[in-house]
Design an enzyme around this catalytic site. Structure first.
Site, PDB file in Angstrom:
ATOM      1  CE  LYS A 277       4.193 -48.755  -7.013  1.00  0.00           C
ATOM      2  NZ  LYS A 277       3.901 -47.552  -7.716  1.00  0.00           N
TER       3      LYS A 277
ATOM      4  CG  HIS B 212     -22.639 -50.293  -6.878  1.00  0.00           C
ATOM      5  ND1 HIS B 212     -23.991 -50.199  -7.082  1.00  0.00           N
ATOM      6  CD2 HIS B 212     -22.279 -49.174  -6.199  1.00  0.00           C
ATOM      7  CE1 HIS B 212     -24.429 -49.058  -6.577  1.00  0.00           C
ATOM      8  NE2 HIS B 212     -23.408 -48.422  -6.032  1.00  0.00           N
TER       9      HIS B 212
HETATM   10  C1  F6R Z   1       4.460 -48.707 -11.383  1.00  0.00           C
HETATM   11  C2  F6R Z   1       5.285 -48.325 -12.498  1.00  0.00           C
HETATM   12  C3  F6R Z   1       4.684 -48.284 -13.853  1.00  0.00           C
HETATM   13  C4  F6R Z   1       4.976 -46.919 -14.500  1.00  0.00           C
HETATM   14  C5  F6R Z   1       4.466 -46.901 -15.945  1.00  0.00           C
HETATM   15  C6  F6R Z   1       4.655 -45.549 -16.583  1.00  0.00           C
HETATM   16  O1  F6R Z   1       5.152 -48.647 -10.187  1.00  0.00           O
HETATM   17  O2  F6R Z   1       6.444 -48.050 -12.348  1.00  0.00           O
HETATM   18  O3  F6R Z   1       3.316 -48.519 -13.808  1.00  0.00           O
HETATM   19  O4  F6R Z   1       4.364 -45.935 -13.742  1.00  0.00           O
HETATM   20  O5  F6R Z   1       5.153 -47.863 -16.679  1.00  0.00           O
HETATM   21  O6  F6R Z   1       5.994 -45.196 -16.637  1.00  0.00           O
HETATM   22  P1  F6R Z   1       6.446 -43.722 -16.900  1.00  0.00           P
HETATM   23  O7  F6R Z   1       5.974 -42.900 -15.753  1.00  0.00           O
HETATM   24  O8  F6R Z   1       7.938 -43.787 -16.971  1.00  0.00           O
HETATM   25  O9  F6R Z   1       5.820 -43.284 -18.185  1.00  0.00           O
END
Ligand code: F6R
Length: 611
Positions: free
Chosen positions: A488, A507
């Site tokens: 995030k 490590h």
């Molecule tokens: C992080 C984010 C991305 C999604 C990833 C998977 O905040 O939004 O890492 O989690 O692109 O996306 P979905 O869940 O839509 O398959």
């Protein structure tokens, strides 16, 4: 990734397309464009670098008024070629009679391009998309109709696409097709709207038709005609009703979608459990798994696949399912899973996790096991999405539309659903069955309590706003939470952040610690807390600064950490859920202080529909 909208009907189409693009801007936002054809069969093309508003301004300042009942538009996340006017969509043929918007990737575009160049065609963009209008143009010379030329073109494209085409040859129609990229038609009273996402349609109608792979559709102002171009058959499909309302797509008074979505945590937990859990007698009922319940009894290995945040939720799920249901679990990045040549037995099941249900790598992982005859399950938020449709069974997250690019409430709902799946698979045999069900019931209230501390979290976050590096550490359930917290901060605040298992500090990572490299330590009450204290002491002994997330009432932590953010007591299995909210707010306020575009971080897009 990228958004497409087309509109044809009785009303002015351009404002409807622009509004649709605004609703899709979260998917891609580096350039945008619109094409219209007016009643004199004269086409106008508007393209700009940047967001949809730049195109809207261009249209408003047009010397020739833009009046048309047919239009197509696109908001782009660049794959081939940098954001520029030339590379923005719609892409056209040389004579500007064919206009195409496209999501996805044409893998064999350079082959097609070379062939067309050999035939005297000239290309002006670096995009893969430009080959589509040019190839239609080429086939149109011999074909009997535009539709035939369109189908011939589709037959030559390799890759993934949702395409909408508009042509001066037949200006009273839109031509669209899909392969591995979502496409939906909204059927309103006075117009039909073709889009890559229902969000672009919702303001006009809830009646939609989902287009499937290898289907092309011809849309006019009153009707649509679907044709399967692989089987050469006509497809009859009626509309279905979308089950969310336009309110869910607004910011509801919050400055950003991300903040709104973080604040939806209590409601998110509630709707992920609604009608699924009961306390007296304790019971987990997952309707989406009922029809495969007999198969599930024979599962002795579960492989979870996902990307980014969904992958990290999967890691929490691994601990939950192993501890509660006693089934061995392995979590793999979907982007790596597809390359592995691992043996699968029939008693293995694959579980794909995805907010959007459209992530290309996750879809590829599901496709890879298609012929193995194993059970394919989904934990998906976006109802009716590709992953939801291609899995044998699954559980929806019911988190509602997530608009900010950074995933927040989706993570929370995914972990709740994975806990429910773990409890369901345990068949009531786990000693944690009753206590965790009771705790799930209390969790929305605890998340609401936690959100009351937003000002404190903001005050502490701002102390770290100028730090360029951050370490996130945690043990057991808090280890995947640390990975998610670091992600995030990276994506919304552009701060270099690394998530680590706290036990790994000695490590290697400890070498990085100095006063300019702070650590966020997940140190909530759990059997591992003493060990995490030791990690914090080791960091402090090297002049590192530490922000700790601790359980309310832990006064000792104040003597070891520089700053403490408290969260309500909860079962260690659910601590990642509450800790996620804290870390989302922490990243949010650092990003806000840096003045970045929080909902649309640079270089990213919601829904990664290309591998
Ligand atoms: C992080 C984010 C991305 C999604 C990833 C998977 O905040 O939004 O890492 O989690 O692109 O996306 P979905 O869940 O839509 O398959």
């Amino acid at each position: 990734m990228c958004g497409i909208v087309g509109c044809i009907g009785k009303k002015q189409a351009c404002p409807i397309v622009l509004d649709g693009l605004r609703a899709l801007e979260y998917r891609g936002y580096d350039s945008a464009g619109v094409a219209v054809i007016d009643s004199n069969n004269s086409a106008q093309l508007f393209k700009q670098v940047g967001g949809v508003e730049n195109v809207a301004r261009l249209i408003n300042s047009s010397k020739k008024p833009v009046k048309s009942t047919v239009a197509i538009g696109h908001t782009r996340w660049a794959t081939h070629g940098q954001p520029s006017i030339e590379n923005a969509h719609p892409q056209t043929n040389q004579s500007k009679t064919i206009f195409v918007v496209h999501n996805g990737i044409i893998e064999n575009y350079s082959e097609i391009r070379e062939k067309l160049i050999g035939q005297g065609y000239k290309f002006i963009s670096e995009t893969d998309t430009e080959v589509i209008p040019q190839l239609i143009d080429y086939h149109l010379k011999k074909a009997k109709s535009f539709e035939q030329a369109f189908i011939k073109t589709l037959g030559e494209l390799r890759g993934a696409y949702a395409i909408v085409a508009l042509t001066t040859e037949e200006p009273d129609k839109l031509f669209a097709a899909r392969l591995s990229s979502p496409l939906v038609i909204g059927v309103a009273d006075e117009e039909l709207i073709v889009a890559s996402d229902p969000a672009a349609i919702l303001a006009h109608t809830k009646q939609v038709v989902y287009i499937k792979d290898y289907e092309m559709v011809v849309v006019d102002s009153k009707s649509y005609k679907i044709h399967n171009y692989l089987k050469d058959t006509t497809v009859k499909r009626g509309t279905e009703e979308l089950d969310f309302d336009s309110e869910e797509f607004s910011k509801a008074g919050y400055p950003t979608y991300m903040l709104k979505e973080i604040f939806e945590a209590p409601a998110t937990i509630k709707s992920a459990t609604l009608g699924r859990i009961r306390l007296d007698p304790p019971l987990v009922k997952l309707g989406g798994l009922e029809r495969v319940s007999s198969q599930l009894k024979f599962i002795d290995r579960l492989v979870i696949v996902g990307c980014g945040t969904s992958f990290y939720a999967g890691l929490v799920g691994e601990y939950l399912i192993e501890e509660i249901a006693k089934i061995p679990v392995e979590v793999q990045l979907a982007s790596e899973f597809k390359y592995r040549d691992e043996p699968f037995s029939r008693s293995t099941a694959l579980l794909a996790i995805s907010q959007s249900g459209e992530t290309a790598d996750t879809i590829a992982a599901l496709k890879k096991v298609e012929d193995y005859g194993i059970l394919r399950l989904g934990v998906v938020n976006n109802v009716g999405s590709t992953i939801a449709r291609m899995t044998d069974a699954g559980v929806y997250c019911h988190a509602g539309p997530e608009r900010a690019v950074a995933s927040t409430k989706a993570f929370i709902s995914q972990v709740v659903v994975l806990a429910e799946i773990a409890l369901y698979l345990s068949n009531g045999t786990s000693k944690l069955y009753k206590p965790l069900l009771s705790e799930l019931e209390l969790l929305p209230g605890k998340a609401a309590e936690l959100l009351k501390q937003t000002e404190t979290i903001k005050r502490i976050a701002l102390k770290y706003k100028d730090d360029r590096d951050f370490l996130f550490i945690g043990r057991h359930y808090l280890y995947p939470a640390a990975l998610e917290g670091a992600l995030k901060l990276k994506e919304v605040a552009y701060t270099h952040a690394e998530g680590y298992a706290a036990g790994e500090m000695k490590h290697g990572p400890l070498a990085m610690i100095d006063p300019s490299f702070p650590t966020l330590a997940l140190a909530t009450d759990s059997p591992q807390l003493e060990k995490t204290y030791s990690n914090i002491q080791e960091i402090k002994a090297r002049n590192g600064r530490v922000v700790a997330i601790a359980t309310e009432g832990n006064k000792h932590i104040e003597s070891v950490a520089d700053d403490v953010i408290y969260m309500p007591q909860t079962a260690e299995q659910f601590q990642p859920i509450l800790a996620a909210t804290v870390m989302q707010l922490f990243a949010y306020y650092i990003a806000e202080a840096r003045g970045v575009n929080i909902d649309q971080p640079r270089n990213l897009a919601k829904s990664v529909t290309v591998e």
